[in-house]
Design an enzyme around this catalytic site. Structure first.
Site, mmCIF file in Angstrom:
data_model
loop_
_atom_site.group_PDB
_atom_site.id
_atom_site.type_symbol
_atom_site.label_atom_id
_atom_site.label_comp_id
_atom_site.label_asym_id
_atom_site.label_seq_id
_atom_site.Cartn_x
_atom_site.Cartn_y
_atom_site.Cartn_z
ATOM 1 C CD GLN A 162 -25.549 73.298 94.174
ATOM 2 O OE1 GLN A 162 -26.308 74.180 93.791
ATOM 3 N NE2 GLN A 162 -25.644 72.062 93.732
ATOM 4 N NE ARG A 199 -17.351 66.267 86.360
ATOM 5 C CZ ARG A 199 -18.437 66.650 87.033
ATOM 6 N NH1 ARG A 199 -18.323 67.449 88.076
ATOM 7 N NH2 ARG A 199 -19.641 66.221 86.679
ATOM 8 C CD GLU A 206 -29.647 72.681 83.079
ATOM 9 O OE1 GLU A 206 -29.545 71.963 82.073
ATOM 10 O OE2 GLU A 206 -30.552 72.550 83.926
ATOM 11 C CG ASP A 229 -34.016 71.787 95.028
ATOM 12 O OD1 ASP A 229 -34.058 72.148 96.210
ATOM 13 O OD2 ASP A 229 -33.031 71.214 94.530
ATOM 14 C CG ASP A 285 -33.765 67.225 94.739
ATOM 15 O OD1 ASP A 285 -34.592 66.795 93.927
ATOM 16 O OD2 ASP A 285 -33.185 68.312 94.604
ATOM 17 C CB THR A 344 -32.949 70.499 87.240
ATOM 18 O OG1 THR A 344 -32.595 71.166 88.452
ATOM 19 C CG2 THR A 344 -33.340 71.528 86.198
ATOM 20 C CD GLU A 381 -35.613 69.301 91.715
ATOM 21 O OE1 GLU A 381 -36.005 68.300 92.362
ATOM 22 O OE2 GLU A 381 -34.519 69.860 91.944
ATOM 23 C CD GLU A 396 -31.740 72.601 91.068
ATOM 24 O OE1 GLU A 396 -31.614 71.585 90.347
ATOM 25 O OE2 GLU A 396 -31.157 72.737 92.151
ATOM 26 C CE LYS A 420 -29.172 71.679 95.037
ATOM 27 N NZ LYS A 420 -30.269 72.015 94.107
ATOM 28 C CG HIS A 462 -29.882 69.415 85.681
ATOM 29 N ND1 HIS A 462 -29.720 70.777 85.660
ATOM 30 C CD2 HIS A 462 -29.616 69.021 86.957
ATOM 31 C CE1 HIS A 462 -29.376 71.204 86.869
ATOM 32 N NE2 HIS A 462 -29.307 70.157 87.672
ATOM 33 N NE ARG A 468 -28.262 76.412 90.598
ATOM 34 C CZ ARG A 468 -28.652 75.154 90.466
ATOM 35 N NH1 ARG A 468 -28.051 74.194 91.139
ATOM 36 N NH2 ARG A 468 -29.661 74.851 89.656
ATOM 37 C CB THR A 526 -38.194 72.546 98.845
ATOM 38 O OG1 THR A 526 -36.798 72.349 99.045
ATOM 39 C CG2 THR A 526 -38.641 71.777 97.615
#
Length: 438
Positions: free
Chosen positions: A252, A155, A386, A245, A139, A372, A213, A211, A265, A146, A249, A269
Site C-alpha cells: 500500500q 504527515r 496503529e 479488510d 470501503d 477501520t 471494520e 482492519e 487490499k 484512525h 501495508r 476481505t
C-alpha cells in the site's frame, strides 16, 4: 421498537436462553448449507442460539402470512438479495412472525414440543456462506481517530487532509474477493520498496495487517442519476456485519499515490456470515458522534435531524489474535483492541447518502464498510499499523513471540456486541481468518 425487543421475551430454543450472541431479540439473517449433504442447495436462515431457522422450511409449512409470507417466498432463491430488494416492512413482519413462532408461549410449540425438528438446523451441522451476491463493494474511512493516527505517521504536522471533515472518504473495493468467516487468507505478493532501497521488488508482503471494520448491506436500491436523500438513507440499509479488510501495508505505501488502494487490499476481505438487521439494532441506536468545537457542520445534503439524534449504533467491536504456536499449546487468543462504532465521524446513513449523491445507483446486496474502527485510546486502535505504530512497537504474545505485523499461521478473530441497560444483549458472531503462506 415492538414486542420483538422485549428483554423479558423468552424462547423455547434451549441454546438461546443463556449467554448467546443470538437470543430471540436478535434473529440475524444468513445463508447456509448442510455439511452432510454435498448437493444440498443454499438456504436462507435465521440464527437462534446454536441453531438456524430454515426460512424456506417454515414457509413450506405455511407458517407465515401477509408481508412475512412474501418475504419468506423471496428467501427461496438464496442468497438474500431477493429479500433485501423488498424493503424494510417485509423484513420487519418476517421478524415479528419468526419471533412469535420461537417464543416460549408459541401455540405451535405448546401443541408440539418437537416443533423444532421440522425447521431447526444445528449450527454445528451447517456451513455458512456469503449472505448475498455482492455486486459492488465500497470501503470508507469514517473513523477520525484512525485517519489521524495514520496521518500522523506520514504527515506529523498535518495528519488530516483538508477534505476529511467535509466529505466521507471512500474507495471502490473488490467484490469478487469477499469471503465468509473461516476462509483461509493467502499472504499476497506485490510490489514493495523497502525503506532505503533504490528500486522496488516483487515479493510476498512483509507487513500484512487486518482492519477491524463494520459492513453495511444495501436493501432497495436507487435508480441511476437519482440520489438518496439523508432522510431516506436508512430505508435503503438492511443491516450490519463485521468486516476484516486485510491490508498489505508495504504494498500500500508504494502503490497508493496517486489513485489510492489497489493490490494492497483486493486479495481478500472477510465478513461475518450473520447480518444483524436494523430492526434488531433499534434498542442500541444513539446520537451521531458529536463534532469537536471548531469542526464544520456537514453540508446540507449530509444533514438530517433524525440522523443527528439516532444515527449512531452502540456497538463494541473486539479483535483477538492466536498465533499457530498459541493454538498448538491451547493458549486462548489474546485481545488486541476494543473499539466503539459510536465513535465514527460519519454515520452509515451519511456514507450511503454521499455514495449516491452524484447519481451512483446502489443495488440490493451491495456492501459498504466503515473503514477501520478506532478510538481515542491506544487499546481502541483497530489495526496493527496503529497498535504497533508502523511496526516500531511490537505487541508481546503469551508464548514469548511478538507481532509487528501478521505472521503465517496467525488467526485473527473479530467479535461484536451490543448491550445496554433495559435491553437484551445481542452479538454479531465471529469474523475469523487464518493467514496462509504466500
Amino acid at each position: 421498537m415492538d414486542q420483538t425487543h422485549d428483554p423479558s421475551l423468552r424462547t423455547w430454543v434451549e441454546s438461546a436462553r443463556g449467554d448467546t450472541d443470538f437470543p430471540i431479540q436478535n434473529l440475524p439473517l444468513g445463508v447456509f448449507r448442510r455439511r452432510a449433504e454435498d448437493d444440498e442447495p443454499a438456504a436462507v436462515g435465521i440464527a437462534i442460539g446454536e441453531h438456524i431457522v430454515d426460512v424456506t422450511a417454515c414457509h413450506d409449512e405455511g407458517r407465515f402470512t401477509g408481508p412475512a409470507e412474501t418475504a419468506a417466498a423471496a428467501c427461496a432463491a438464496a442468497p438474500l438479495n431477493g429479500l433485501m430488494a423488498l424493503g424494510r416492512e417485509y423484513r420487519a413482519e418476517l421478524r415479528r412472525q419468526v419471533s412469535a413462532l420461537l417464543a416460549e408461549d408459541s401455540p405451535g410449540w405448546r401443541a408440539n414440543h418437537r416443533l423444532g425438528d421440522r425447521f431447526l438446523v444445528p449450527m454445528a451441522e451447517a456451513e455458512m456462506l456469503l449472505p448475498a451476491r455482492i455486486g459492488d463493494y465500497t470501503d470508507f474511512y469514517a473513523s477520525i481517530h484512525h485517519a489521524t493516527n495514520v496521518g500522523s505517521m506520514f504527515r506529523p504536522e498535518n495528519p488530516l487532509l483538508p477534505n476529511y471533515k467535509w466529505v466521507p472518504i471512500g474507495y471502490h473495493g473488490r467484490a469478487s474477493s469477499i469471503v465468509p468467516s473461516g476462509t483461509p487468507v493467502r499472504r499476497p505478493r506485490g510490489q514493495i520498496k523497502p525503506q532505503g532501497a533504490d528500486l522496488p521488488m516483487f515479493a510476498p508482503s512483509r507487513w500484512l495487517d487486518y482492519e477491524m471494520e463494520v459492513g453495511c448491506f444495501v436493501g432497495p436500491g436507487n435508480p441511476q442519476g437519482t440520489p438518496v436523500p439523508m432522510g431516506q438513507a436508512e430505508s435503503h440499509i438492511v443491516g450490519l456485519c463485521l468486516v476484516n479488510d486485510w491490508s498489505a501495508r508495504d504494498v500500500q505505501s508504494w502503490e497508493y499515490q496517486p489513485l489510492g488502494p489497489f493490490l494492497a487490499k483486493n486479495f481478500a476481505t472477510t465478513i461475518s456470515p450473520w447480518l444483524v438487521t436494523l430492526e434488531a439494532l433499534e434498542p442500541f441506536r444513539i446520537p451521531a458522534a458529536p463534532r469537536p468545537d471548531g469542526d464544520p457542520a456537514p453540508l446540507p445534503y449530509l444533514t438530517d435531524e433524525a440522523n443527528l439524534q439516532r444515527g449512531g449504533v452502540d456497538l463494541t467491536v473486539d479483535v483477538y489474535l492466536a498465533s499457530a504456536e498459541m493454538r498448538a499449546r491451547d493458549i486462548p487468543p489474546v485481545r488486541l483492541s476494543r473499539g466503539r462504532v459510536g465513535d465514527l465521524y460519519w454515520t452509515f446513513a451519511q456514507m450511503l447518502a454521499h455514495h449516491t449523491s452524484g447519481g451512483c445507483n446502489m443495488q440490493p446486496g451491495d456492501l459498504f464498510a466503515s473503514g477501520t474502527v478506532s478510538g481515542p485510546t491506544r487499546d481502541a486502535r483497530g489495526c496493527l499499523l496503529e497498535l504497533t505504530w508502523r511496526g516500531t512497537e511490537p505487541i508481546p504474545l503469551p508464548t514469548g513471540e511478538s507481532r509487528a505485523f501478521l505472521e503465517d499461521g496467525d488467526e485473527v478473530i473479530m467479535r461484536g456486541r451490543c448491550e445496554r441497560d433495559g435491553a437484551a444483549t445481542i452479538g454479531f458472531g465471529e469474523c475469523r481468518g487464518v493467514v496462509e503462506p504466500a
